[in-house]
Design a protein around this motif. Structure first.
Motif, PDB file in Angstrom:
ATOM      1  N   ILE A 212     -13.574  24.438 -62.627  1.00 22.23           N
ATOM      2  CA  ILE A 212     -12.339  24.140 -63.368  1.00 22.23           C
ATOM      3  C   ILE A 212     -12.679  23.380 -64.649  1.00 22.23           C
ATOM      4  O   ILE A 212     -12.165  23.691 -65.719  1.00 22.23           O
ATOM      5  N   GLY A 213     -13.559  22.409 -64.557  1.00 20.50           N
ATOM      6  CA  GLY A 213     -13.952  21.656 -65.749  1.00 20.50           C
ATOM      7  C   GLY A 213     -14.569  22.539 -66.812  1.00 20.50           C
ATOM      8  O   GLY A 213     -14.240  22.429 -68.002  1.00 20.50           O
ATOM      9  N   MET A 214     -15.464  23.448 -66.395  1.00 16.05           N
ATOM     10  CA  MET A 214     -16.095  24.360 -67.358  1.00 16.05           C
ATOM     11  C   MET A 214     -15.072  25.298 -67.986  1.00 16.05           C
ATOM     12  O   MET A 214     -15.122  25.587 -69.179  1.00 16.05           O
ATOM     13  N   GLN A 215     -14.127  25.792 -67.175  1.00 19.09           N
ATOM     14  CA  GLN A 215     -13.114  26.705 -67.696  1.00 19.09           C
ATOM     15  C   GLN A 215     -12.190  26.000 -68.680  1.00 19.09           C
ATOM     16  O   GLN A 215     -11.840  26.563 -69.727  1.00 19.09           O
ATOM     17  N   LEU A 216     -11.809  24.757 -68.381  1.00 17.27           N
ATOM     18  CA  LEU A 216     -10.951  24.012 -69.302  1.00 17.27           C
ATOM     19  C   LEU A 216     -11.649  23.773 -70.635  1.00 17.27           C
ATOM     20  O   LEU A 216     -11.025  23.839 -71.690  1.00 17.27           O
ATOM     21  N   THR A 217     -12.951  23.512 -70.594  1.00 15.75           N
ATOM     22  CA  THR A 217     -13.726  23.309 -71.821  1.00 15.75           C
ATOM     23  C   THR A 217     -13.873  24.607 -72.602  1.00 15.75           C
ATOM     24  O   THR A 217     -13.714  24.631 -73.827  1.00 15.75           O
ATOM     25  N   ALA A 218     -14.145  25.699 -71.906  1.00 18.95           N
ATOM     26  CA  ALA A 218     -14.375  26.985 -72.568  1.00 18.95           C
ATOM     27  C   ALA A 218     -13.105  27.588 -73.147  1.00 18.95           C
ATOM     28  O   ALA A 218     -13.172  28.377 -74.092  1.00 18.95           O
ATOM     29  N   LEU A 219     -11.955  27.233 -72.589  1.00 16.90           N
ATOM     30  CA  LEU A 219     -10.682  27.840 -73.022  1.00 16.90           C
ATOM     31  C   LEU A 219      -9.743  26.806 -73.642  1.00 16.90           C
ATOM     32  O   LEU A 219      -8.527  26.971 -73.641  1.00 16.90           O
ATOM     33  N   LYS A 220     -10.311  25.771 -74.223  1.00 16.53           N
ATOM     34  CA  LYS A 220      -9.541  24.664 -74.797  1.00 16.53           C
ATOM     35  C   LYS A 220      -8.835  25.085 -76.067  1.00 16.53           C
ATOM     36  O   LYS A 220      -9.471  25.704 -76.918  1.00 16.53           O
ATOM     37  N   PRO A 221      -7.575  24.805 -76.228  1.00 21.33           N
ATOM     38  CA  PRO A 221      -6.701  24.099 -75.308  1.00 21.33           C
ATOM     39  C   PRO A 221      -6.078  25.064 -74.287  1.00 21.33           C
ATOM     40  O   PRO A 221      -5.356  25.987 -74.661  1.00 21.33           O
ATOM     41  N   TYR A 222      -6.379  24.842 -73.020  1.00 15.20           N
ATOM     42  CA  TYR A 222      -5.813  25.649 -71.939  1.00 15.20           C
ATOM     43  C   TYR A 222      -4.444  25.088 -71.569  1.00 15.20           C
ATOM     44  O   TYR A 222      -4.263  23.868 -71.492  1.00 15.20           O
ATOM     45  N   ARG A 223      -3.494  25.997 -71.316  1.00 13.67           N
ATOM     46  CA  ARG A 223      -2.165  25.600 -70.866  1.00 13.67           C
ATOM     47  C   ARG A 223      -1.705  26.580 -69.795  1.00 13.67           C
ATOM     48  O   ARG A 223      -1.981  27.785 -69.882  1.00 13.67           O
ATOM     49  N   ALA A 224      -0.997  26.063 -68.821  1.00  7.41           N
ATOM     50  CA  ALA A 224      -0.386  26.896 -67.789  1.00  7.41           C
ATOM     51  C   ALA A 224       1.072  26.486 -67.666  1.00  7.41           C
ATOM     52  O   ALA A 224       1.384  25.297 -67.572  1.00  7.41           O
ATOM     53  N   ARG A 225       1.926  27.473 -67.695  1.00  3.84           N
ATOM     54  CA  ARG A 225       3.366  27.237 -67.516  1.00  3.84           C
ATOM     55  C   ARG A 225       3.773  27.882 -66.201  1.00  3.84           C
ATOM     56  O   ARG A 225       3.546  29.088 -66.005  1.00  3.84           O
ATOM     57  N   ILE A 226       4.353  27.116 -65.310  1.00  5.35           N
ATOM     58  CA  ILE A 226       4.825  27.676 -64.042  1.00  5.35           C
ATOM     59  C   ILE A 226       6.136  28.406 -64.302  1.00  5.35           C
ATOM     60  O   ILE A 226       7.122  27.804 -64.724  1.00  5.35           O
ATOM     61  N   ASP A 227       6.132  29.707 -64.058  1.00  3.81           N
ATOM     62  CA  ASP A 227       7.326  30.520 -64.243  1.00  3.81           C
ATOM     63  C   ASP A 227       8.110  30.676 -62.946  1.00  3.81           C
ATOM     64  O   ASP A 227       9.316  30.909 -62.981  1.00  3.81           O
ATOM     65  N   GLU A 228       7.413  30.566 -61.823  1.00  2.32           N
ATOM     66  CA  GLU A 228       8.053  30.722 -60.517  1.00  2.32           C
ATOM     67  C   GLU A 228       7.188  30.018 -59.481  1.00  2.32           C
ATOM     68  O   GLU A 228       5.962  30.079 -59.546  1.00  2.32           O
ATOM     69  N   LEU A 229       7.835  29.344 -58.532  1.00  4.34           N
ATOM     70  CA  LEU A 229       7.122  28.613 -57.492  1.00  4.34           C
ATOM     71  C   LEU A 229       7.813  28.884 -56.163  1.00  4.34           C
ATOM     72  O   LEU A 229       9.016  28.648 -56.025  1.00  4.34           O
ATOM     73  N   ILE A 230       7.054  29.402 -55.212  1.00  4.35           N
ATOM     74  CA  ILE A 230       7.592  29.768 -53.897  1.00  4.35           C
ATOM     75  C   ILE A 230       6.716  29.113 -52.846  1.00  4.35           C
ATOM     76  O   ILE A 230       5.482  29.150 -52.952  1.00  4.35           O
ATOM     77  N   ALA A 231       7.321  28.524 -51.820  1.00  3.15           N
ATOM     78  CA  ALA A 231       6.530  27.860 -50.784  1.00  3.15           C
ATOM     79  C   ALA A 231       7.064  28.202 -49.409  1.00  3.15           C
ATOM     80  O   ALA A 231       8.275  28.350 -49.205  1.00  3.15           O
ATOM     81  N   GLU A 232       6.126  28.327 -48.480  1.00  2.14           N
ATOM     82  CA  GLU A 232       6.458  28.521 -47.073  1.00  2.14           C
ATOM     83  C   GLU A 232       5.292  27.988 -46.251  1.00  2.14           C
ATOM     84  O   GLU A 232       4.137  28.324 -46.521  1.00  2.14           O
ATOM     85  N   GLY A 233       5.593  27.151 -45.292  1.00  6.28           N
ATOM     86  CA  GLY A 233       4.535  26.583 -44.462  1.00  6.28           C
ATOM     87  C   GLY A 233       3.532  25.825 -45.311  1.00  6.28           C
ATOM     88  O   GLY A 233       3.907  24.976 -46.123  1.00  6.28           O
ATOM     89  N   ASP A 234       2.252  26.146 -45.148  1.00  2.66           N
ATOM     90  CA  ASP A 234       1.198  25.458 -45.899  1.00  2.66           C
ATOM     91  C   ASP A 234       0.785  26.205 -47.163  1.00  2.66           C
ATOM     92  O   ASP A 234      -0.218  25.878 -47.779  1.00  2.66           O
ATOM     93  N   ARG A 235       1.564  27.200 -47.583  1.00  2.00           N
ATOM     94  CA  ARG A 235       1.231  28.005 -48.763  1.00  2.00           C
ATOM     95  C   ARG A 235       2.242  27.767 -49.894  1.00  2.00           C
ATOM     96  O   ARG A 235       3.445  27.679 -49.658  1.00  2.00           O
ATOM     97  N   VAL A 236       1.710  27.709 -51.113  1.00  2.00           N
ATOM     98  CA  VAL A 236       2.532  27.652 -52.319  1.00  2.00           C
ATOM     99  C   VAL A 236       2.034  28.750 -53.240  1.00  2.00           C
ATOM    100  O   VAL A 236       0.830  28.840 -53.515  1.00  2.00           O
ATOM    101  N   VAL A 237       2.949  29.581 -53.712  1.00  2.00           N
ATOM    102  CA  VAL A 237       2.620  30.653 -54.643  1.00  2.00           C
ATOM    103  C   VAL A 237       3.210  30.288 -56.001  1.00  2.00           C
ATOM    104  O   VAL A 237       4.405  30.000 -56.111  1.00  2.00           O
TER     105      VAL A 237
END
Length: 142
Positions: free
Chosen positions: A54-79
């Motif tokens: 993750i650290g290497m990817q953040l450095t290689a793709l700087k500035p990295y941004r992620a926007r959550i468009d949808e979040l679904i959860a059930e039990g121990d899983r989050v999508v």
């Protein structure tokens, strides 16, 4: 842990990524987290390897941004369906030479949460779009 708390954990994890707070990853990820999401073919699939990756990817793709468009959860899983963006601006041992070009693509991540930490990450993203936008040649398997 409730699904609402699991969703909040994933939201907070994405916020930490957006703020490049790699020192805080242990607040969200279990020490032996397994990351099955590979940006480039051949990254290790070993417990705990996600921290360095993750650290290497953040450095290689700087500035990295992620926007959550949808979040679904059930039990121990989050999508999380996200739109991610960044710039090919830094080096990475498994990425082509930086091109300075920007990208934006969709990805879907499935997080497993145990005892308040993410223990497993599986992801699918538009890698063809990523490579085309960044001007990279398609990788070959060794």
């Amino acid at each position: 842990m409730s699904v609402d708390r699991n969703k909040q954990l994933v939201t907070d994890f994405v916020t930490a990524l957006n703020e490049a707070r790699t020192a805080d990853l242990g607040d969200y990820l279990a020490a032996d987290v397994v990351d099955h999401n590979k940006i480039i073919h051949g990254e290790p699939d070993e417990p705990g390897a996600a921290f360095a990756a993750i650290g290497m990817q953040l450095t290689a793709l700087k500035p990295y941004r992620a926007r959550i468009d949808e979040l679904i959860a059930e039990g121990d899983r989050v999508v999380a369906r996200i739109t991610q963006s960044g710039v090919s601006s830094g080096t990475h041992p498994r990425m082509p030479v930086p091109t300075g070009r920007a990208f934006e693509n969709e990805a879907i991540f499935v997080f497993t949460v145990v005892d308040g930490r993410i223990t497993e990450i599986r992801g699918v993203s538009d890698r063809l779009g990523l490579f085309l936008q960044l001007g990279w040649d398609w990788p070959t398997a060794d």
